[in-house]
Design an enzyme around this catalytic site. Structure first.
Site, PDB file in Angstrom:
ATOM      1  CB  CYS A  66      -1.003  -0.025   1.153  1.00  0.00           C
ATOM      2  SG  CYS A  66      -0.302   0.103   2.805  1.00  0.00           S
TER       3      CYS A  66
HETATM    4  C1  RB5 Z   1      -3.946   5.213   0.527  1.00  0.00           C
HETATM    5  O1  RB5 Z   1      -3.983   6.534   0.138  1.00  0.00           O
HETATM    6  C2  RB5 Z   1      -3.013   4.987   1.691  1.00  0.00           C
HETATM    7  O2  RB5 Z   1      -3.571   5.476   2.857  1.00  0.00           O
HETATM    8  C3  RB5 Z   1      -2.742   3.511   1.812  1.00  0.00           C
HETATM    9  O3  RB5 Z   1      -2.199   3.065   0.619  1.00  0.00           O
HETATM   10  C4  RB5 Z   1      -1.756   3.068   2.851  1.00  0.00           C
HETATM   11  O4  RB5 Z   1      -0.619   3.881   2.855  1.00  0.00           O
HETATM   12  C5  RB5 Z   1      -2.252   2.868   4.200  1.00  0.00           C
HETATM   13  O5  RB5 Z   1      -1.509   2.445   5.097  1.00  0.00           O
END
Ligand code: RB5
Length: 147
Positions: A66
């Site tokens: 993420c």
């Molecule tokens: C998405 O914008 C972001 O919050 C997600 O990808 C991640 O970093 C969350 O931990």
């Protein structure tokens, strides 16, 4: 090795690169999405199916990306039997497997570059759980919490 991979929009670009790279090395990749860049998607929708596949042994290891890697690790660890960690250094990438039987590597697509990510993934995949008495004892204490 059969490897599962997943990412939200924050990790999409890195996930795509890792997917191609792992395939070029001959690994069998199961991609749990996202399959396109959608800035409104949510990491649990991709990471939870990946974590379930790791636990059921449909895939041997998982890689979840993420933006930071934090949300992916939080979500994956909700699945009983998933052992996920956000890793940004080489030592933890292999020691997490060797001592803690890490089965899902979480990466931050907005934090690490693709070459560092490759190094971390390589260390993670090449490592094997040592399974020494102290490791099993510690893991058992963690697994007690899952019952
Ligand atoms: C998405 O914008 C972001 O919050 C997600 O990808 C991640 O970093 C969350 O931990």
């Amino acid at each position: 090795m059969k490897i599962g991979i997943a990412a939200d929009h924050g990790g999409y670009e890195l996930k795509e690169k890792l997917h191609d790279w792992l395939q070029s090395l001959g690994h069998d990749i199961k991609d749990f999405g996202a399959y396109e860049l959608n800035n409104t998607d949510d990491y649990p929708d991709f990471v939870i199916p990946l974590a379930r596949a790791v636990v059921s042994k449909e895939v041997e290891r998982g890689i979840a990306v993420c933006g930071s890697g934090v949300g992916a690790s939080v979500a994956a660890n909700k699945i009983t039997g998933a052992r996920a960690a956000l890793v940004n250094d080489h030592f933890s990438a292999h020691q997490g497997v060797e001592d803690d039987d890490l089965n899902i590597l979480c990466l931050g697509g907005r934090v690490v570059g693709s070459m560092l990510a490759q190094e971390l993934v390589r260390s993670f995949l090449n490592a094997r759980f040592k399974g020494e008495e102290r490791h099993l004892r510690r893991l058992e204490k963690v697994q007690q919490l899952e019952k």
